[in-house]
Motif scaffolding. Structure first.
Motif, PDB file in Angstrom:
ATOM      1  N   TYR A 187       4.670   8.484   1.640  1.00 42.78           N
ATOM      2  CA  TYR A 187       5.383   7.266   1.239  1.00 42.78           C
ATOM      3  C   TYR A 187       5.974   6.569   2.458  1.00 42.78           C
ATOM      4  N   PHE A 188       6.425   7.352   3.435  1.00 45.04           N
ATOM      5  CA  PHE A 188       7.046   6.798   4.637  1.00 45.04           C
ATOM      6  C   PHE A 188       6.039   6.582   5.768  1.00 45.04           C
ATOM      7  N   MET A 189       4.812   7.034   5.579  1.00 41.61           N
ATOM      8  CA  MET A 189       3.834   6.992   6.671  1.00 41.61           C
ATOM      9  C   MET A 189       2.659   6.041   6.425  1.00 41.61           C
ATOM     10  N   ILE A 190       2.324   5.783   5.172  1.00 41.95           N
ATOM     11  CA  ILE A 190       1.180   4.902   4.887  1.00 41.95           C
ATOM     12  C   ILE A 190       1.493   3.498   5.395  1.00 41.95           C
ATOM     13  N   PRO A 191       0.621   2.902   6.193  1.00 43.06           N
ATOM     14  CA  PRO A 191       0.883   1.555   6.724  1.00 43.06           C
ATOM     15  C   PRO A 191       0.624   0.484   5.681  1.00 43.06           C
ATOM     16  N   ASP A 192       1.321  -0.634   5.814  1.00 41.98           N
ATOM     17  CA  ASP A 192       1.030  -1.796   4.990  1.00 41.98           C
ATOM     18  C   ASP A 192       0.075  -2.713   5.753  1.00 41.98           C
TER      19      ASP A 192
ATOM     20  N   PRO B 137       0.787  -1.236   0.000  1.00 48.03           N
ATOM     21  CA  PRO B 137       0.000   0.000   0.000  1.00 48.03           C
ATOM     22  C   PRO B 137       0.818   1.284   0.000  1.00 48.03           C
ATOM     23  N   HIS B 138       1.900   1.347   0.781  1.00 43.93           N
ATOM     24  CA  HIS B 138       2.616   2.624   0.892  1.00 43.93           C
ATOM     25  C   HIS B 138       3.254   3.026  -0.434  1.00 43.93           C
ATOM     26  N   VAL B 139       3.598   2.050  -1.263  1.00 45.10           N
ATOM     27  CA  VAL B 139       4.203   2.354  -2.568  1.00 45.10           C
ATOM     28  C   VAL B 139       3.133   2.809  -3.550  1.00 45.10           C
ATOM     29  N   TRP B 140       2.086   2.012  -3.684  1.00 44.80           N
ATOM     30  CA  TRP B 140       1.083   2.277  -4.702  1.00 44.80           C
ATOM     31  C   TRP B 140       0.277   3.537  -4.399  1.00 44.80           C
ATOM     32  N   LEU B 141      -0.172   3.702  -3.170  1.00 45.81           N
ATOM     33  CA  LEU B 141      -1.028   4.843  -2.844  1.00 45.81           C
ATOM     34  C   LEU B 141      -0.269   6.169  -2.924  1.00 45.81           C
ATOM     35  N   SER B 142       0.976   6.201  -2.464  1.00 46.10           N
ATOM     36  CA  SER B 142       1.739   7.450  -2.542  1.00 46.10           C
ATOM     37  C   SER B 142       2.091   7.794  -3.986  1.00 46.10           C
ATOM     38  N   LEU B 143       2.351   6.768  -4.808  1.00 42.99           N
ATOM     39  CA  LEU B 143       2.626   7.006  -6.224  1.00 42.99           C
ATOM     40  C   LEU B 143       1.406   7.586  -6.923  1.00 42.99           C
ATOM     41  N   CYS B 144       0.240   7.015  -6.650  1.00 41.74           N
ATOM     42  CA  CYS B 144      -0.996   7.536  -7.236  1.00 41.74           C
ATOM     43  C   CYS B 144      -1.266   8.963  -6.774  1.00 41.74           C
ATOM     44  N   MET B 145      -0.977   9.229  -5.520  1.00 46.76           N
ATOM     45  CA  MET B 145      -1.230  10.568  -4.979  1.00 46.76           C
ATOM     46  C   MET B 145      -0.355  11.621  -5.666  1.00 46.76           C
ATOM     47  N   PHE B 146       0.906  11.306  -5.866  1.00 50.57           N
ATOM     48  CA  PHE B 146       1.768  12.247  -6.576  1.00 50.57           C
ATOM     49  C   PHE B 146       1.250  12.465  -7.997  1.00 50.57           C
ATOM     50  N   GLY B 147       0.763  11.397  -8.613  1.00 51.77           N
ATOM     51  CA  GLY B 147       0.244  11.499  -9.976  1.00 51.77           C
ATOM     52  C   GLY B 147      -0.958  12.412 -10.076  1.00 51.77           C
ATOM     53  N   PHE B 148      -1.950  12.253  -9.170  1.00 52.49           N
ATOM     54  CA  PHE B 148      -3.127  13.116  -9.310  1.00 52.49           C
ATOM     55  C   PHE B 148      -2.826  14.548  -8.878  1.00 52.49           C
ATOM     56  N   GLY B 149      -1.840  14.740  -8.011  1.00 52.58           N
ATOM     57  CA  GLY B 149      -1.450  16.110  -7.669  1.00 52.58           C
ATOM     58  C   GLY B 149      -0.841  16.821  -8.868  1.00 52.58           C
ATOM     59  N   LEU B 150       0.021  16.108  -9.600  1.00 52.07           N
ATOM     60  CA  LEU B 150       0.655  16.681 -10.786  1.00 52.07           C
ATOM     61  C   LEU B 150      -0.370  17.008 -11.863  1.00 52.07           C
ATOM     62  N   VAL B 151      -1.336  16.113 -12.051  1.00 51.91           N
ATOM     63  CA  VAL B 151      -2.382  16.345 -13.054  1.00 51.91           C
ATOM     64  C   VAL B 151      -3.250  17.539 -12.658  1.00 51.91           C
TER      65      VAL B 151
ATOM     66  N   PHE C  76     -10.086   1.721   1.789  1.00 47.36           N
ATOM     67  CA  PHE C  76     -11.107   0.941   2.483  1.00 47.36           C
ATOM     68  C   PHE C  76     -10.665  -0.517   2.640  1.00 47.36           C
ATOM     69  N   TYR C  77     -10.066  -1.054   1.605  1.00 49.42           N
ATOM     70  CA  TYR C  77      -9.540  -2.418   1.657  1.00 49.42           C
ATOM     71  C   TYR C  77      -8.486  -2.545   2.763  1.00 49.42           C
ATOM     72  N   LEU C  78      -7.587  -1.577   2.839  1.00 48.56           N
ATOM     73  CA  LEU C  78      -6.520  -1.607   3.834  1.00 48.56           C
ATOM     74  C   LEU C  78      -7.062  -1.482   5.252  1.00 48.56           C
ATOM     75  N   ILE C  79      -7.992  -0.554   5.463  1.00 51.12           N
ATOM     76  CA  ILE C  79      -8.581  -0.386   6.797  1.00 51.12           C
ATOM     77  C   ILE C  79      -9.285  -1.666   7.237  1.00 51.12           C
ATOM     78  N   GLY C  80      -9.981  -2.309   6.306  1.00 51.67           N
ATOM     79  CA  GLY C  80     -10.720  -3.523   6.630  1.00 51.67           C
ATOM     80  C   GLY C  80      -9.837  -4.676   7.063  1.00 51.67           C
ATOM     81  N   MET C  81      -8.544  -4.639   6.691  1.00 51.22           N
ATOM     82  CA  MET C  81      -7.636  -5.706   7.075  1.00 51.22           C
ATOM     83  C   MET C  81      -6.971  -5.437   8.430  1.00 51.22           C
TER      84      MET C  81
END
Length: 505
Positions: free
Chosen positions: A240-245, A126-140, A172-177
């Motif tokens: 990137y350093f804070m999102i939990p797996d 999660p920390h890799v994928w979600l932070s990467l997506c976040m940087f992407g939508f910020g740039l857009v 939501f998937y991550l919180i549920g786990m």
């Protein structure tokens, strides 16, 4: 033997010096004289006080980080409504339904790539994928503030939807786990409340940023996109350093803490099958369960009024006679009220360990609000008050619906697919919402209000059907019993379809 037997210890030999132990925790390799053994969980576990502290530790690490992530995602998604108040359509020369089409195109990639995004999230962490997506939508979003015409706006809205596709279902998937089903609703609602905070925050930011109109040759609406997109890019680096797996690989927990968390989740939700990859066959098998379609319809019905309000509230409020800045300020209180009310609904939902009625009550409030807006057109204060009912009802029912469906799915594979499916299918309602409120229908917007009422009723009906299905299946499993000759491996593969699993109403 009772649920807790303090006489049972790890088979290792105890040592006499108890002072070397932390009274709240245990070392899995050496017995802690202060620890207790839980027969139900099958593990040695910390004291009741420390169990609460551990859950609080998880709360502080998981919920705030994901809430910030989704707050900025929802802000960048809906700030186009604030930009429209400051002249986006006039400056780009938009006519007819071109503005509505720009809203719609966001949902095309957002819907299509929900399930693939959750599969990638599970593989990349999660920390890799979600932070990467976040940087992407910020740039857009920054690029959205630099467009020169309708074509440029369409392109940026498309890529915004592509990068944001994993934010909501992934979180939501991550919180549920991480949480048991009986304690998850407060966390889900606080997380989902970030949408309400984004609406309130967006109105306040827009009212301030709008005063930058003309600075460095850019109109105020452009600065809304540029500054808010820049904020998302900067925060993405930190997250990137804070999102939990997932709990199985959380390095910020000790081994004994991870052992206890896995045990409590195993008892509540069954085996997770975290270790194996999700296959195409897993995806297809999920859709053999008709409850998947009910879960999608529940969410789909409420997404129409949710996005109808999010995208068009500033325009509706402006018809009450407020200035551009006044419109932005008056958009804040309904969002703030919905955040507080959602937490109240979540508290009582967890308190009673019940979801069904806590979907119907808020939906009824939302329908009442739209009914007032549909029938009243000469009392601005009453109409403004109805907006509170709309936001409080809609945005408190949505997290209950997602939590209810998500946490009734057992195992990583069914939950990853189910969460993404519900959100992906549900967001088809976003396309409908973008054409529900057309400029030609202003200032009464009667067609839009009728559409919202109809889809809210559809959601309520689907909730009733889903509750009925859960009740029937629980009763069948109780009559059939648990000893059906199914191996533990088969139960893990079945997830919530296992004969041991009981659904939460």
């Amino acid at each position: 033997m009772g649920a807790r037997d303090k006489t049972r210890r790890s088979p290792a030999s105890p040592i006499e010096d108890k002072e070397q132990y932390d009274s709240n925790y245990y070392n899995p390799d050496v017995p802690n004289p202060n620890a207790e053994y839980d027969d139900d969980l099958g593990v040695q576990c910390p004291s009741h006080t420390t169990q609460r502290r551990l859950v609080s530790k998880i709360d502080l690490r998981v919920i705030p980080v994901l809430s910030i992530l989704y707050l900025l995602a929802f802000l960048d998604r809906t700030n186009i409504a604030n930009a429209a108040v400051f002249g986006l359509q006039k400056d780009l020369g938009l006519t007819g339904t071109q503005y509505n089409t720009a809203l719609t195109i966001f949902f095309v990639p957002y819907i299509v790539f929900e399930i693939p995004s959750n599969i990638i999230l599970k593989r990349l962490k999660p920390h890799v994928w979600l932070s990467l997506c976040m940087f992407g939508f910020g740039l857009v979003t920054i690029c959205q503030g630099l467009v020169k015409n309708w074509s440029g706006l369409l392109a940026t809205r498309f890529f915004l939807g592509l990068f944001e596709t994993g934010m909501f279902p992934g979180s939501f998937y991550l919180i549920g786990m991480w949480y048991k089903r009986s304690e998850a609703q407060k966390r889900y609602s606080f997380f989902f409340g970030s949408t309400s905070l984004a609406g309130a925050f967006g109105g306040l930011l827009a009212s301030a940023i709008g005063k930058m109109n003309g600075m460095r040759g850019y109109l105020g609406w452009r600065w809304i996109f540029i500054l808010e997109g820049t904020l998302s890019c900067v925060v993405a680096f930190a997250l990137y350093f804070m999102i939990p797996d997932f709990p199985e690989e959380a390095k910020w927990l000790r081994e004994d803490e991870r052992t206890y968390i896995r045990a409590r989740l195993l008892k509540d939700q069954g085996r997770s099958a975290r270790e194996r990859r999700i296959t195409f066959s897993d995806v297809l098998n999920c859709f053999k369960d008709f409850k998947f379609f009910l879960g999608g319809i529940m969410y789909f019905g409420l997404i129409v009024p949710a996005y109808g309000y999010a995208f068009f509230a500033p325009g509706i409020i402006k018809t009450y006679g407020y200035t551009q800045i006044g419109t932005q300020f008056h958009s804040v209180p309904p969002w703030a009220a919905s955040f507080v009310f959602a937490l109240i609904i979540a508290f009582f939902s967890d308190w009673f360990k019940h979801r069904f009625m806590f979907t119907l009550i808020p939906i009824a409030m939302s329908i009442a609000g739209f009914a007032i807006l549909l029938t009243t057109h000469t009392h601005p204060h009453l109409e403004y008050g109805a907006l509170f009912l709309v936001t409080m009802g809609t945005y408190s029912a949505l997290p209950v619906i997602v939590c209810w469906f998500n946490l009734n799915l057992g195992g990583h594979h069914r939950r990853a697919v189910g969460t993404a499916w519900q959100v992906g299918f549900g967001n088809i309602g976003g396309i409908i919402a973008t054409y529900a409120f057309l400029a030609k229908d202003a200032p009464d917007y009667k067609p839009g209000y009728k559409i919202c009422i109809s889809f809210a009723c559809l959601s309520a009906g689907a909730c009733c059907a889903y509750a009925g299905a859960l009740t029937v299946q629980n009763r069948r499993r109780e009559r059939a019993g648990r000893d059906l000759g199914v191996t533990e491996f088969e139960k893990t593969e079945m997830g919530d379809l296992s004969p041991d699993y009981r659904y939460l109403l």
